[in-house]
Design a protein around this motif. Structure first.
Motif, PDB file in Angstrom:
ATOM      1  N   GLY A  68       0.857  -1.334   0.040  1.00  0.00           N
ATOM      2  CA  GLY A  68       0.089   0.030   0.126  1.00  0.00           C
ATOM      3  C   GLY A  68       1.031   1.262  -0.066  1.00  0.00           C
ATOM      4  O   GLY A  68       2.165   1.101   0.248  1.00  0.00           O
ATOM      5  N   PRO A 228       4.136  -3.363  -6.039  1.00  0.00           N
ATOM      6  CA  PRO A 228       3.408  -4.373  -6.337  1.00  0.00           C
ATOM      7  C   PRO A 228       4.112  -5.582  -7.007  1.00  0.00           C
ATOM      8  O   PRO A 228       3.810  -6.769  -6.550  1.00  0.00           O
ATOM      9  CB  PRO A 228       2.286  -3.669  -7.420  1.00  0.00           C
ATOM     10  CG  PRO A 228       2.266  -2.333  -7.133  1.00  0.00           C
ATOM     11  CD  PRO A 228       3.529  -1.973  -6.438  1.00  0.00           C
ATOM     12  N   VAL A 240      -3.460  -6.047   0.737  1.00  0.00           N
ATOM     13  CA  VAL A 240      -3.670  -4.512   0.011  1.00  0.00           C
ATOM     14  C   VAL A 240      -4.300  -3.755   1.160  1.00  0.00           C
ATOM     15  O   VAL A 240      -5.320  -3.878   1.681  1.00  0.00           O
ATOM     16  CB  VAL A 240      -4.100  -4.597  -1.168  1.00  0.00           C
ATOM     17  CG1 VAL A 240      -4.343  -2.863  -1.763  1.00  0.00           C
ATOM     18  CG2 VAL A 240      -3.567  -5.295  -2.187  1.00  0.00           C
ATOM     19  N   THR A 242      -5.065   0.342   2.492  1.00  0.00           N
ATOM     20  CA  THR A 242      -5.146   1.915   2.340  1.00  0.00           C
ATOM     21  C   THR A 242      -6.170   2.373   3.507  1.00  0.00           C
ATOM     22  O   THR A 242      -6.958   1.680   3.876  1.00  0.00           O
ATOM     23  CB  THR A 242      -5.909   2.214   0.815  1.00  0.00           C
ATOM     24  OG1 THR A 242      -6.105   3.520   0.588  1.00  0.00           O
ATOM     25  CG2 THR A 242      -7.362   1.477   0.859  1.00  0.00           C
ATOM     26  N   GLN A 248      -8.333  -5.837   0.621  1.00  0.00           N
ATOM     27  CA  GLN A 248      -8.173  -7.333  -0.197  1.00  0.00           C
ATOM     28  C   GLN A 248      -6.927  -8.047   0.070  1.00  0.00           C
ATOM     29  O   GLN A 248      -5.763  -7.499   0.200  1.00  0.00           O
ATOM     30  CB  GLN A 248      -8.416  -7.095  -1.705  1.00  0.00           C
ATOM     31  CG  GLN A 248      -8.701  -8.477  -2.334  1.00  0.00           C
ATOM     32  CD  GLN A 248      -9.052  -8.097  -3.879  1.00  0.00           C
ATOM     33  OE1 GLN A 248      -9.035  -7.060  -4.502  1.00  0.00           O
ATOM     34  NE2 GLN A 248      -9.157  -9.586  -4.553  1.00  0.00           N
ATOM     35  N   LEU A 255      -5.432 -11.262  -7.005  1.00  0.00           N
ATOM     36  CA  LEU A 255      -5.810  -9.781  -7.085  1.00  0.00           C
ATOM     37  C   LEU A 255      -5.639  -9.081  -8.307  1.00  0.00           C
ATOM     38  O   LEU A 255      -6.132  -8.163  -8.788  1.00  0.00           O
ATOM     39  CB  LEU A 255      -4.443  -9.004  -6.059  1.00  0.00           C
ATOM     40  CG  LEU A 255      -4.760  -9.657  -4.706  1.00  0.00           C
ATOM     41  CD1 LEU A 255      -3.312  -8.840  -3.692  1.00  0.00           C
ATOM     42  CD2 LEU A 255      -5.936  -9.203  -4.069  1.00  0.00           C
ATOM     43  N   TYR A 256      -4.762  -9.790  -9.126  1.00  0.00           N
ATOM     44  CA  TYR A 256      -4.617  -9.562 -10.545  1.00  0.00           C
ATOM     45  C   TYR A 256      -6.026  -9.573 -11.167  1.00  0.00           C
ATOM     46  O   TYR A 256      -6.493  -8.822 -12.172  1.00  0.00           O
ATOM     47  CB  TYR A 256      -3.512 -10.014 -11.291  1.00  0.00           C
ATOM     48  CG  TYR A 256      -3.357  -9.574 -12.817  1.00  0.00           C
ATOM     49  CD1 TYR A 256      -2.519  -8.325 -13.014  1.00  0.00           C
ATOM     50  CD2 TYR A 256      -3.984 -10.401 -13.915  1.00  0.00           C
ATOM     51  CE1 TYR A 256      -2.553  -8.019 -14.338  1.00  0.00           C
ATOM     52  CE2 TYR A 256      -3.755  -9.880 -14.996  1.00  0.00           C
ATOM     53  CZ  TYR A 256      -2.902  -8.725 -15.561  1.00  0.00           C
ATOM     54  OH  TYR A 256      -2.992  -8.174 -16.669  1.00  0.00           O
ATOM     55  N   PRO A 259      -9.761  -8.021  -8.943  1.00  0.00           N
ATOM     56  CA  PRO A 259      -9.525  -7.084  -7.948  1.00  0.00           C
ATOM     57  C   PRO A 259     -10.935  -6.613  -7.192  1.00  0.00           C
ATOM     58  O   PRO A 259     -11.728  -6.384  -7.895  1.00  0.00           O
ATOM     59  CB  PRO A 259      -8.810  -6.022  -8.679  1.00  0.00           C
ATOM     60  CG  PRO A 259      -9.400  -6.290 -10.170  1.00  0.00           C
ATOM     61  CD  PRO A 259      -9.488  -7.605 -10.370  1.00  0.00           C
ATOM     62  N   VAL A 264      -7.408  -1.488  -6.171  1.00  0.00           N
ATOM     63  CA  VAL A 264      -6.432  -2.731  -6.340  1.00  0.00           C
ATOM     64  C   VAL A 264      -6.073  -2.830  -7.666  1.00  0.00           C
ATOM     65  O   VAL A 264      -4.906  -3.266  -8.236  1.00  0.00           O
ATOM     66  CB  VAL A 264      -7.209  -4.028  -5.655  1.00  0.00           C
ATOM     67  CG1 VAL A 264      -6.484  -5.331  -5.919  1.00  0.00           C
ATOM     68  CG2 VAL A 264      -7.517  -3.672  -4.029  1.00  0.00           C
ATOM     69  N   LEU A 267      -3.141  -0.913  -8.771  1.00  0.00           N
ATOM     70  CA  LEU A 267      -1.982  -1.343  -8.242  1.00  0.00           C
ATOM     71  C   LEU A 267      -1.301  -2.340  -8.997  1.00  0.00           C
ATOM     72  O   LEU A 267      -0.124  -2.380  -9.323  1.00  0.00           O
ATOM     73  CB  LEU A 267      -2.136  -1.739  -7.008  1.00  0.00           C
ATOM     74  CG  LEU A 267      -2.335  -1.022  -5.809  1.00  0.00           C
ATOM     75  CD1 LEU A 267      -2.345  -1.676  -4.375  1.00  0.00           C
ATOM     76  CD2 LEU A 267      -0.853  -0.235  -5.511  1.00  0.00           C
ATOM     77  N   PHE A 268      -2.216  -3.363  -9.796  1.00  0.00           N
ATOM     78  CA  PHE A 268      -1.889  -4.454 -10.209  1.00  0.00           C
ATOM     79  C   PHE A 268      -1.663  -4.528 -12.042  1.00  0.00           C
ATOM     80  O   PHE A 268      -1.351  -5.534 -12.460  1.00  0.00           O
ATOM     81  CB  PHE A 268      -2.488  -5.539  -9.945  1.00  0.00           C
ATOM     82  CG  PHE A 268      -1.926  -5.809  -8.293  1.00  0.00           C
ATOM     83  CD1 PHE A 268      -0.802  -6.829  -8.149  1.00  0.00           C
ATOM     84  CD2 PHE A 268      -2.969  -5.425  -7.222  1.00  0.00           C
ATOM     85  CE1 PHE A 268      -0.626  -6.957  -6.701  1.00  0.00           C
ATOM     86  CE2 PHE A 268      -2.340  -5.913  -5.960  1.00  0.00           C
ATOM     87  CZ  PHE A 268      -1.260  -6.727  -5.622  1.00  0.00           C
TER      88      PHE A 268
END
Length: 378
Positions: A68, A228, A240, A242, A248, A255-256, A259, A264, A267-268
């Motif tokens: 994060g 990441p 993750v 924030t 998550q 996550l990819y 998300p 998220v 990020l990925f």
């Protein structure tokens, strides 16, 4: 950060919670990975909330990366796990034994937790061997020396034992800090951005060495990072964070591909974001009509098209477009492409070998299965 330094070598000295506490300055006979659990952990500083009810369960021997932006609460969570700070609310458990909570607080030296931070915090007046052996004061001097030399040998620096930290490179200092953290054989290892001060090539080498050592010792590990790619490379799972909360947690693949929200996804993936209105639970785009579950008619939706999810060809199917700009990025190139039906150009990542030039006419295909739809941001 300076307030953490006194615990770098002391807080990781003792036996796992299931075995009880060892004398201060002692060492666990072996590493027994411990479960680390956060239940509703909140931390407030006056009117400021640094952590807002964090729930996270980390299995024995698992490596979890906290990912994060700066100020999201990652380091605060590590400090609470180590016992340097107390939670305002919630509980921390190690092997299902409460070590911090409303009516319980176990001192850092009784948690079997090791700490390692980005500035390494080596003692300049001690030799390399002295730095590594600092956390073994409960052992006889000869035994502490033997254990410290073994730890140095594991990181390839036994020949520097009688030197002082100032002669070492950044990568070598990082190895010494790692040896000092692992020599007491902690059940839980906490690492706060340990590689951020290293150059790119050295960073990757040290990541591999560190992960090999963590796997060998089987310590349950929590690694803080804001990168990441580093999180995907190191973690069995990624949490993750924030605004003081875990939004998550899951594998890099989860996550990819799935998300939980736009934060998220950003990020990925490198994504193009286009806003559309929702009509009948769907959004109409130039390439497909997409479902927008949970969004009411008239609401705005953000359609996220991954830069790598756009395929270009000269004569194939798809929407007509033109390459407006090309940026060489090594093995890949990042193109800016004006595509029929879109109000602004889209970014597209392709293999550099494809050789697209500015001004080229193209056909662009977008796979709807690789497109994400999220609620519009307020």
């Amino acid at each position: 950060m300076n307030s953490l330094k006194p615990w770098l070598s002391r807080s990781s000295q003792l036996k796992p919670a299931t075995e009880g506490a060892a004398p201060s300055g002692g060492r666990a006979a072996a590493t027994f990975a411990a479960r680390l659990t956060f239940e509703g952990v909140t931390r407030r500083y006056g009117e400021t909330t640094a952590l807002a009810g964090v729930d996270l369960d980390i299995a024995p021997a698992e490596v979890v990366c906290l990912l994060g932006p700066s100020g999201c609460g990652k380091t605060t969570l590590l400090r609470i796990a180590a016992g340097i700070e107390k939670p305002s609310e919630g509980r921390v458990l190690i092997n299902d034994r409460e070590v911090a909570g409303p009516s319980c607080f176990v001192a850092p030296e009784h948690r079997s937790v090791g700490l390692m931070f980005q500035d390494f915090a080596l003692f300049p007046h001690l030799t390399i061997l002295g730095n590594v052996a600092f956390g073994l004061k409960g052992l006889p001097r000869d035994e502490a020396r033997r254990e410290a030399l073994k730890a140095l040998a594991r990181v390839g620096l036994e020949n520097t034992a009688d030197e002082y930290p100032h002669i070492l490179s950044g990568g070598q200092q990082q190895r010494v800090a790692l040896a000092r953290a692992i020599v007491p054989r902690p059940a839980v290892m906490l690492m706060d951005e340990p590689f951020s001060g290293l150059d790119v090539q050295l960073r990757e080498a040290m990541q591999e060495e560190t992960m090999g050592l963590l796997r060998e010792t089987r310590a349950t590990s929590v690694i803080v990072t804001h990168d990441p790619e580093e999180a995907m490379r190191l973690g069995d799972r990624i949490a993750v964070m924030t605004r003081g909360a875990v939004v998550q947690a899951g594998s890099a693949e989860d996550l990819y591909h799935q998300p939980a929200g736009l934060f998220v996804a950003r990020l990925f993936s490198e994504i193009n974001e286009i806003t559309y209105p929702v009509v009948g639970g769907k959004v109409a785009t130039p390439f497909a009509t997409l479902p927008a579950p949970g969004l009411s008619d008239g609401a705005s939706a953000i359609v996220c098209v991954r830069e790598r999810g756009i395929t270009l060809s000269q004569d194939g199917p798809g929407l007509a477009g033109r390459v407006l700009d090309v940026k060489f990025l090594g093995d890949v190139a990042r193109l800016e492409v004006g595509i029929e039906g879109f109000d602004k150009p889209l970014k597209v990542r392709v293999r550099e070998l494809e050789g697209w030039k500015r001004g080229a006419e193209v056909r662009a295909e977008i796979d709807p299965g690789r497109v994400l739809v999220f609620p519009g941001e307020a």
